[in-house]
Design an enzyme around this catalytic site. Sequence first.
Site, PDB file in Angstrom:
ATOM      1  N   GLY A 187     -78.298  68.119   9.721  1.00 44.41           N
ATOM      2  CA  GLY A 187     -77.498  67.053  10.335  1.00 44.41           C
ATOM      3  C   GLY A 187     -78.068  65.682  10.022  1.00 44.41           C
ATOM      4  O   GLY A 187     -77.504  64.661  10.412  1.00 44.41           O
ATOM      5  N   HIS A 246     -86.536  73.910   7.950  1.00 49.62           N
ATOM      6  CA  HIS A 246     -86.152  72.525   7.644  1.00 49.62           C
ATOM      7  C   HIS A 246     -86.427  72.147   6.181  1.00 49.62           C
ATOM      8  O   HIS A 246     -85.583  71.565   5.503  1.00 49.62           O
ATOM      9  CB  HIS A 246     -86.913  71.543   8.546  1.00 49.62           C
ATOM     10  CG  HIS A 246     -86.744  71.810  10.013  1.00 49.62           C
ATOM     11  ND1 HIS A 246     -85.608  72.372  10.530  1.00 49.62           N
ATOM     12  CD2 HIS A 246     -87.559  71.589  11.073  1.00 49.62           C
ATOM     13  CE1 HIS A 246     -85.737  72.490  11.842  1.00 49.62           C
ATOM     14  NE2 HIS A 246     -86.915  72.021  12.197  1.00 49.62           N
ATOM     15  N   LYS A 385     -88.681  54.383  -8.699  1.00 49.37           N
ATOM     16  CA  LYS A 385     -89.809  53.626  -9.256  1.00 49.37           C
ATOM     17  C   LYS A 385     -89.639  53.551 -10.758  1.00 49.37           C
ATOM     18  O   LYS A 385     -89.432  54.563 -11.434  1.00 49.37           O
ATOM     19  CB  LYS A 385     -91.117  54.325  -8.911  1.00 49.37           C
ATOM     20  CG  LYS A 385     -91.384  54.170  -7.442  1.00 49.37           C
ATOM     21  CD  LYS A 385     -92.710  54.491  -6.894  1.00 49.37           C
ATOM     22  CE  LYS A 385     -93.857  54.898  -7.646  1.00 49.37           C
ATOM     23  NZ  LYS A 385     -95.027  55.215  -6.867  1.00 49.37           N
TER      24      LYS A 385
HETATM   25  C1  BG6 Z   1     -88.768  71.313  15.163  1.00 46.03           C
HETATM   26  C2  BG6 Z   1     -90.176  71.846  15.203  1.00 46.03           C
HETATM   27  O1  BG6 Z   1     -87.887  72.304  14.678  1.00 46.03           O
HETATM   28  O2  BG6 Z   1     -88.722  70.195  14.299  1.00 46.03           O
HETATM   29  C3  BG6 Z   1     -91.119  70.776  15.701  1.00 46.03           C
HETATM   30  O3  BG6 Z   1     -90.229  72.987  16.070  1.00 46.03           O
HETATM   31  C4  BG6 Z   1     -90.971  69.526  14.865  1.00 46.03           C
HETATM   32  O4  BG6 Z   1     -92.448  71.222  15.681  1.00 46.03           O
HETATM   33  C5  BG6 Z   1     -89.512  69.123  14.738  1.00 46.03           C
HETATM   34  O5  BG6 Z   1     -91.711  68.499  15.502  1.00 46.03           O
HETATM   35  C6  BG6 Z   1     -89.330  67.990  13.745  1.00 46.03           C
HETATM   36  O6  BG6 Z   1     -88.058  67.471  13.882  1.00 46.03           O
HETATM   37  P1  BG6 Z   1     -87.793  65.931  13.530  1.00 46.03           P
HETATM   38  O7  BG6 Z   1     -86.318  65.783  13.624  1.00 46.03           O
HETATM   39  O8  BG6 Z   1     -88.547  65.158  14.569  1.00 46.03           O
HETATM   40  O9  BG6 Z   1     -88.328  65.702  12.175  1.00 46.03           O
END
Ligand code: BG6
Length: 493
Positions: A187, A246, A385
């Site tokens: 998102g 992520h 860069k």
């Molecule tokens: C979460 C993790 O999924 O993502 C956390 O469990 C982490 O440990 C977080 O801090 C990071 O999310 P953002 O959006 O702050 O980068």
Amino acid sequence: KLVDPTVIVVLGASGDLAKKKTFPAIFALFQQGLLPKDIKIVGYARTKMDEEEFYKRLTSGFDRNKKDPLLSKNFDEKLEEFKKASTYISGAYDKDDGFQELNKHLEELESNNGGKSNRVFYLALPPSVFADVAKGLKKNVYTKDGTNRLIVEKPFGKDTESSKDLISSIKEDWTEDETYRIDHYLGKEMIKNMLVLRFGNVFLDGTMNRNFISNVQITFKEPFGTDGRGGYFDEFGIIRDVCQNHLMQTLSVLAMERPVSFGPEDIRDEKVKVLRCIPPIDRKDVLLGQYTKGKDMDGKDQPGYLEDETVPKGSTCPTFAAMVLWINNPRWEGVPFIMKAGKALDESKVVVRIQYKDATPGIFTGIPRNELVMRIQPDEAVWLKMNSKLPGFATRAVPAELDLSYKQRFEDARIPQAYEALILDAFKGDHSNFVRDDELDVAWKIFTPILHWIDGKDSSDKPKPEEYEFGSRGPASIDEFTKRFGYQRDDED
Ligand code: BG6
């Protein structure tokens, strides 16, 4: 598409995620008039709370909305409306009676809205209760008179097998179409921009391949430690916490081939295809770290990971990991994708850095490489860069950059929070930015062997993480590690 009116039930309403992310995002959408007109918000959790206490919890994360230039405008007026639309029911996650009471409550709310019923269930819950709750909801709270949607939060399992079990257990009751698996990085504005940057710019699309690119780095840095979540964190570790999900999502959007369309299945098909080209990570290509005491960004003393009371004594859980992934397809063969993630570091930053190969030698020797950098947070920006002639009589090349900082270029634009964007998509029934079951499976296969090694599951050679100080750049050998994979460091990274 969902039709008015509708209800969103947030399960785990007394928890941290609901407070920090879910409720503020729902409220932000409410403030912008983006939710159905007669929306009702229902909190559900085990804790018994009266109305007063629930409102306190519900609104305790709304500071961000108050500070947002757009949302601050109607904050007070909308807050009252929002409270009126919100109610709370307490009950267990593994018994029918709480869910039956919830169902009765929803029927009452819906009878005031002419009996129409569309229900969105948001599971802001610990993974241990996902399966029970999905079952309990289907059995007791699933409406037959409208649409049902189930939004689930990570972690989706701990390895390939447990993820498969979780998926199939939820699938017994919920179709893939009804299920929305959130990875909130999908998102984020810059991740969504990657499709446009890559496929909308011929000069980028044309050079994003093994002929031009030396290495790619995806870096996640957080300046705080476990922050009271030591118990949870130790069970998962940094790789399960942010890399497998992520950063892997970031990688797949960055590296995939052009989808046939922007349609959800076309996008997710391409993501799965690229992930299938990645073999499991090799132990040799992994560097692990764990933080010891040090100082945070404000110069304040901070305890080491093992000093956190909720962390088991002598834990070897990594709070930092760097690893390399290889994509065996014609575009990327031989280009290392270096993933780095760590807690308790010197800054807060998530950045993708694509480093080009050296300019062909000849008239120039030793000039810096081109780099395309996408800063996901904070302060979204893209910069390239490049080398330019230093103005003046002599011909001298100096590093310079083309800079697309959102704050300058899109001065008046409001960047929605990731959770806002995703909850809105779920309301609209758009799966593009949610994780599909097969995507999850291929992603786990890449990480499971090293995770089992780190957990000490396969043999006696459980790795010991390298120590690094709270507030540092990570383990001392990080620069040597990235250099091994061709990265030339010429400034801050
Ligand atoms: C979460 C993790 O999924 O993502 C956390 O469990 C982490 O440990 C977080 O801090 C990071 O999310 P953002 O959006 O702050 O980068």
